[in-house]
Design a protein around this motif. Structure first.
Motif, PDB file in Angstrom:
ATOM      1  N   ARG B 104     -24.580  12.488 -15.675  1.00 18.06           N
ATOM      2  CA  ARG B 104     -25.345  11.858 -14.602  1.00 18.06           C
ATOM      3  C   ARG B 104     -26.829  12.256 -14.606  1.00 18.06           C
ATOM      4  N   ARG B 105     -27.082  13.516 -14.372  1.00 15.91           N
ATOM      5  CA  ARG B 105     -28.443  13.964 -14.079  1.00 15.91           C
ATOM      6  C   ARG B 105     -29.367  13.680 -15.271  1.00 15.91           C
ATOM      7  N   CYS B 106     -30.461  12.969 -15.030  1.00 14.99           N
ATOM      8  CA  CYS B 106     -31.380  12.596 -16.112  1.00 14.99           C
ATOM      9  C   CYS B 106     -31.895  13.831 -16.845  1.00 14.99           C
ATOM     10  N   LEU B 107     -32.260  14.857 -16.058  1.00 15.71           N
ATOM     11  CA  LEU B 107     -32.899  16.037 -16.653  1.00 15.71           C
ATOM     12  C   LEU B 107     -31.958  16.845 -17.547  1.00 15.71           C
TER      13      LEU B 107
END
Lengths: 199, 116
Positions: B104-107
Motif C-alpha cells: 500500500r504505502r507509496c514510500l
C-alpha cells in the motif's frame, strides 16, 4: 472495515484508516440518496460526507507525501475522478439553503440538476475506488459494486420509495435521527466493501 | 441556471478531454519518474521473464524504462502497469499468508534504491 476484509491492515493501520475515511465518505453519499432532500438530515449528512472526503485526502497526503504526485496534471484518471467527485460534492453542498433558493427559484429544475450532479459524484467516487484497486480490484467485485452504486444513484428517481422514510421522524430527536443515519452509513460501508471483498 | 449547468458540463468535458488526450499522455511520459527501491536479491525465486518479458517476446533490449517511461505507446501506462506487476503480486502473496513486499504505502517502494 479493514478488520473485516481478508487482508486486514494490508497497508498498516494508519494507511488503511485513511482509506477507510474515503469509504465512509462514499457511504455518506450513498445514504444521502436514501435520505429525502426535504428532511432535516440531508444537509448535515452532506457536510459529513464532504468532511470525511476532505479528511481522507488530507490525512493521506500528510501520511505519505508521495501522494502529492496525484495532485499534478500527470495524475491517473481515477484520481481525477475522485477529485472531481469531491469538488462537485462540495459545490452541491455549498449551493444549498439560501444560495440554492437564489439560483433555483423552482424546485423541479434544482432537483434535476442536483440528482445529475449526485449521479456524477457517485460514478466518480466509484471509479476512484475501483481504479485505485486497493480493496475492490477483481472483476466480479467491481461489477457488484457498480451495480450497488447504480441502484443507490437511481433510488431518488424512483417514485415513491423514499416517502416512507419520512415517517420515523415524528417523535424522534435530531441527535438520535443523525445517529441512526450514521449507523446506516456503517451498514452501507459493509454492503459496498465488505461483502464484495469476501466473495 | 443554464449558465451554471453549461459551466459544469464544460468543466466535465474539458476534464475528460484532457485526461484522454495525447497532451496528457505526453506529460506523463515526459515527467521524471519517481525513485523505486527494488532489490533483485528479494526476488530470486521469481521467474526472470515474469518482469523481463522482452527477453522472450523480443520487444526491446534496453532497460525497463526505455520503453515503459519514454515510449509514446506505453509511457502513459507506467503507473498502472508497474503497480499491477509489483503491488498485485505482493497482495496475492499477502492474502495467501506468504512473505510479501509492500502493498500500500507509496514510500515503502518509492525511495531511492540503496543497492548499487
Amino acid at each position: 472495515m479493514a478488520w473485516l476484509t481478508p487482508t486486514p491492515a494490508a497497508g498498516g493501520w494508519l494507511w488503511d484508516f485513511g482509506n477507510g475515511l474515503g469509504f465512509v465518505a462514499l457511504a455518506f453519499i450513498l445514504v444521502l440518496s436514501l435520505e429525502p432532500g426535504r428532511s432535516r438530515l440531508h444537509r448535515p449528512l452532506a457536510w459529513l460526507a464532504v468532511s470525511a472526503a476532505v479528511v481522507h485526502g488530507g490525512y493521506l497526503l500528510v501520511l505519505d507525501a508521495t501522494l502529492l504526485e496525484y495532485l499534478k496534471p500527470t495524475m491517473p484518471p481515477y484520481m481525477v475522478a475522485g477529485l472531481l467527485a469531491l469538488v462537485l460534492l462540495a459545490l452541491s453542498t455549498l449551493a444549498s439553503g439560501k444560495v440554492r433558493r437564489r439560483i433555483f427559484p423552482g424546485q423541479r429544475a434544482f432537483r434535476r440538476l442536483h440528482w445529475t450532479l449526485s449521479a456524477i459524484v457517485i460514478a466518480g467516487a466509484g471509479y476512484h475506488v475501483a481504479g485505485s484497486a486497493f480493496y475492490i480490484n477483481e472483476g466480479h467485485q467491481i461489477a457488484l459494486v457498480a451495480t450497488l452504486l447504480a441502484v443507490f444513484a437511481a433510488w431518488p428517481r424512483v417514485p415513491g420509495p423514499t416517502r416512507w422514510m419520512l415517517r420515523p421522524y415524528s417523535g424522534s430527536s435530531h441527535g438520535w435521527l443523525l445517529a441512526r443515519r450514521v449507523l446506516a452509513v456503517l451498514a452501507v460501508v459493509s454492503l459496498v466493501l465488505v461483502v464484495p471483498r469476501n466473495l | 441556471m443554464r449558465l451554471l449547468i453549461s459551466g459544469v458540463l464544460v468543466v466535465l468535458s474539458l476534464t475528460v478531454w484532457f485526461w484522454t488526450s495525447q497532451t496528457q499522455r505526453r506529460l506523463v511520459a515526459e515527467a521524471p519518474s519517481l525513485p523505486v527501491n527494488f532489490a533483485h536479491a528479494d526476488h530470486r525465486k521469481e521467474n526472470c521473464v515474469g518482469c523481463h518479458h522482452n527477453f522472450v517476446d523480443r520487444t526491446g533490449s534496453g532497460l525497463c524504462f526505455d520503453c515503459h517511461e519514454r515510449s509514446a505507446e506505453v509511457g502513459h501506462l507506467l503507473e498502472a502497469q508497474f503497480h499491477r506487476l509489483c503491488r498485485d503480486c505482493h497482495m496475492t502473496r499477502q492474502v495467501a499468508g506468504e512473505p510479501h513486499g509492500p502493498t500500500r504505502r507509496c514510500l515503502d517502494c518509492h525511495v531511492a534504491d540503496p543497492f548499487p
